[in-house]
Design a protein around this motif. Structure first.
Motif, mmCIF file in Angstrom:
data_model
loop_
_atom_site.group_PDB
_atom_site.id
_atom_site.type_symbol
_atom_site.label_atom_id
_atom_site.label_comp_id
_atom_site.label_asym_id
_atom_site.label_seq_id
_atom_site.Cartn_x
_atom_site.Cartn_y
_atom_site.Cartn_z
ATOM 1 N N VAL A 157 50.208 63.100 37.615
ATOM 2 C CA VAL A 157 49.084 62.181 37.476
ATOM 3 C C VAL A 157 49.609 60.851 36.960
ATOM 4 C CG1 VAL A 157 46.924 61.777 36.210
ATOM 5 C CG2 VAL A 157 47.453 64.053 37.098
ATOM 6 N N TYR A 158 48.975 59.784 37.407
ATOM 7 C CA TYR A 158 49.357 58.450 36.955
ATOM 8 C C TYR A 158 48.116 57.669 36.556
ATOM 9 C CZ TYR A 158 48.205 57.459 41.842
ATOM 10 O OH TYR A 158 47.573 57.381 43.049
ATOM 11 N N LYS A 159 48.308 56.776 35.608
ATOM 12 C CA LYS A 159 47.239 55.883 35.163
ATOM 13 C C LYS A 159 47.720 54.448 35.323
ATOM 14 C CE LYS A 159 45.391 58.943 31.570
ATOM 15 N NZ LYS A 159 45.055 59.039 30.120
ATOM 16 N N LYS A 177 46.402 61.008 41.355
ATOM 17 C CA LYS A 177 47.350 62.116 41.395
ATOM 18 C C LYS A 177 48.319 61.922 42.558
ATOM 19 C CE LYS A 177 44.528 65.290 44.205
ATOM 20 N NZ LYS A 177 43.561 64.316 44.655
ATOM 21 N N ALA A 178 49.459 62.581 42.446
ATOM 22 C CA ALA A 178 50.481 62.473 43.480
ATOM 23 C C ALA A 178 51.266 63.774 43.557
ATOM 24 C CB ALA A 178 51.438 61.328 43.153
ATOM 25 N N PRO A 191 48.852 68.710 39.703
ATOM 26 C CA PRO A 191 48.264 67.372 39.593
ATOM 27 C C PRO A 191 46.748 67.344 39.767
ATOM 28 C CG PRO A 191 49.597 67.555 41.587
ATOM 29 C CD PRO A 191 49.819 68.796 40.794
ATOM 30 N N GLU A 192 46.195 68.189 40.638
ATOM 31 C CA GLU A 192 44.739 68.200 40.846
ATOM 32 C C GLU A 192 44.011 68.566 39.558
ATOM 33 O OE1 GLU A 192 46.815 70.055 42.810
ATOM 34 O OE2 GLU A 192 46.793 68.866 44.649
ATOM 35 N N GLU A 193 44.526 69.586 38.882
ATOM 36 C CA GLU A 193 43.905 70.047 37.639
ATOM 37 C C GLU A 193 44.002 68.992 36.535
ATOM 38 O OE1 GLU A 193 44.861 73.481 34.356
ATOM 39 O OE2 GLU A 193 45.081 74.027 36.476
ATOM 40 N N LEU A 194 45.184 68.397 36.374
ATOM 41 C CA LEU A 194 45.359 67.396 35.318
ATOM 42 C C LEU A 194 44.532 66.145 35.612
ATOM 43 C CD1 LEU A 194 46.699 66.666 32.659
ATOM 44 C CD2 LEU A 194 48.665 65.806 33.968
ATOM 45 N N GLU A 195 44.499 65.707 36.867
ATOM 46 C CA GLU A 195 43.680 64.545 37.219
ATOM 47 C C GLU A 195 42.209 64.821 36.912
ATOM 48 O OE1 GLU A 195 42.867 61.692 41.068
ATOM 49 O OE2 GLU A 195 42.652 63.859 41.283
ATOM 50 N N ARG A 196 41.726 65.973 37.308
ATOM 51 C CA ARG A 196 40.328 66.346 37.041
ATOM 52 C C ARG A 196 40.049 66.339 35.544
ATOM 53 N NH1 ARG A 196 40.194 70.412 40.111
ATOM 54 N NH2 ARG A 196 40.993 71.918 38.623
ATOM 55 N N ASN A 197 40.989 66.876 34.753
ATOM 56 C CA ASN A 197 40.821 66.884 33.295
ATOM 57 C C ASN A 197 40.780 65.473 32.720
ATOM 58 O OD1 ASN A 197 40.795 69.678 33.313
ATOM 59 N ND2 ASN A 197 42.925 69.884 32.655
ATOM 60 N N PHE A 198 41.693 64.606 33.164
ATOM 61 C CA PHE A 198 41.715 63.219 32.676
ATOM 62 C C PHE A 198 40.431 62.480 33.050
ATOM 63 C CE2 PHE A 198 46.628 62.459 32.476
ATOM 64 C CZ PHE A 198 46.694 63.173 31.298
#
Length: 136
Positions: free
Chosen positions: A27-29, A57-58, A112-119
């Motif tokens: 994940v990137y911001k 996400k990537a 990445p999908e899970e972490l992006e969703r969490n963020f």
């Protein structure tokens, strides 16, 4: 420069990502930083003092984040990344958050999908909406 943030217009942007992450993703911001300080962003339920403009996400940072950099760059007209299209669609966004203050923060993960969703969920719970260059 703020630790762990990479300036998007940095000459060694690609090299840094390649050396640190190879073909890994996560994940990137996109973060706005001016004069070494994060730029606060007004949101519906408060002010984001962390300056987060976008969360994405990537599966491979080297591919996706380079496409993001190109899409935001002032001298590039491609539409390969939705964040770049949204960024350039409104001249006031570009004026308030010029290319030279944009940084990226990378979070390597196998999910990445899970972490992006969490963020995104955490951000929306705090500010009542997603970051300004994201959409639901």
């Amino acid at each position: 420069m703020i630790k762990d943030l990479l300036k998007i217009n940095s000459q060694d942007f690609w090299e840094h990502i390649n050396n640190q992450h190879q073909q890994n993703g996560g994940v990137y911001k996109i973060i706005a930083v001016r004069n070494g300080e994060r730029v606060p962003v007004n949101r519906f339920l408060g002010t984001d003092v962390n300056g987060v403009l976008y969360i994405g996400k990537a599966t491979s940072f080297i591919d996706r984040v380079i496409e993001l950099k190109k899409s935001i760059a002032p001298d590039y007209n491609g539409t390969g990344h939705i964040c770049g299209r949204r960024y350039k669609a409104n001249p006031n966004i570009v004026k308030l958050f010029p290319y030279d203050i944009l940084h990226i923060e990378l979070f390597q993960t196998d999910k990445p999908e899970e972490l992006e969703r969490n963020f995104l969920t955490e951000y929306a719970n705090i500010f009542g909406e997603v970051p300004p260059l994201n959409a639901i």
